[in-house]
Motif scaffolding. Sequence first.
Motif: not given
Ligand code: HEM
Length: 240
Positions: A110-116
């Motif tokens: 719900t929060i944050g960003r991902a890279r292309c």
């Molecule tokens: C279900 C498996 C999950 C996968 C495959 C996954 C994958 C990813 C990827 C690929 C990104 C973007 C990273 C980038 O492009 O640099 C991301 C961002 C993020 N993920 Fe996940 N994630 C998963 C589960 C979770 C969980 C369980 C949490 C926390 C409880 C979480 C929290 C976050 C947050 C907060 C961001 C944003 C970070 C930012 O904006 O700096 N993710 N995730």
Amino acid sequence: MTSEKLAGPNLNSLCGFEVIDKIKYLVKEECPITVSCVDILAMAARDVVELRGGPRWDALLGRKDALESSFSGANILIPAPNSSLEVLIDNFKQQGLDIEDLVTLSGSHTIGRARCLSFRQRIYNAKEEYHYGYDHYKRYTSFRRILRSICPVEGRDTKFAPLDFQTPKRFHNHYFINILEGKGLLGSDNVLISHDLDGKTTEQVWAYASNEKLLIKMGNINVLTGNEGEIRRNCRFVDA
Ligand code: HEM
């Protein structure tokens, strides 16, 4: 020791360490070798969720910092954004988390960003979107058009898109509505409904839309306490 920061899923992705360094410095000035880096992280995560409109919980404290870094563990255990639903379920299982936890915790997107680089595969390979009928597909294609303008077939790997387009800076369950509308950014968000053979995760996407409490469970994986681990002087390095 090779840092986990260099593992595939973390490389060029993790950032913000200087914020933790600053907090550690200030806490250490007041009270040396008492508050661990991982406790600082747990409190920072709790506070940022609340500051962004999410629920508040009591962070369990008294955690110790790890004595080692696991480069290979990070490579193996952190799921990739294009993981299948089976792989995601299996990764979570290895951390003592079930399917229900997977759906709820994915709500952190719900929060944050991902890279292309992280969502390219999703927007250039999405045959499965047809399954949900014309309206769903139409909504998805307009969403995809925006994403493709940010992220071309090649290049611009480090350009960002918000994980939740509706409310990118709010901790809000809109994430779940997005994926039901075909607007989940990552493949791993989308598979919760698109590859759900028995309807279990889809049902939970609806049912757990408002249950944010399971985040607490995530924070309690592999915690070191008592004689395990240490309290680091500098959060970036193991002391012992
Ligand atoms: C279900 C498996 C999950 C996968 C495959 C996954 C994958 C990813 C990827 C690929 C990104 C973007 C990273 C980038 O492009 O640099 C991301 C961002 C993020 N993920 Fe996940 N994630 C998963 C589960 C979770 C969980 C369980 C949490 C926390 C409880 C979480 C929290 C976050 C947050 C907060 C961001 C944003 C970070 C930012 O904006 O700096 N993710 N995730």
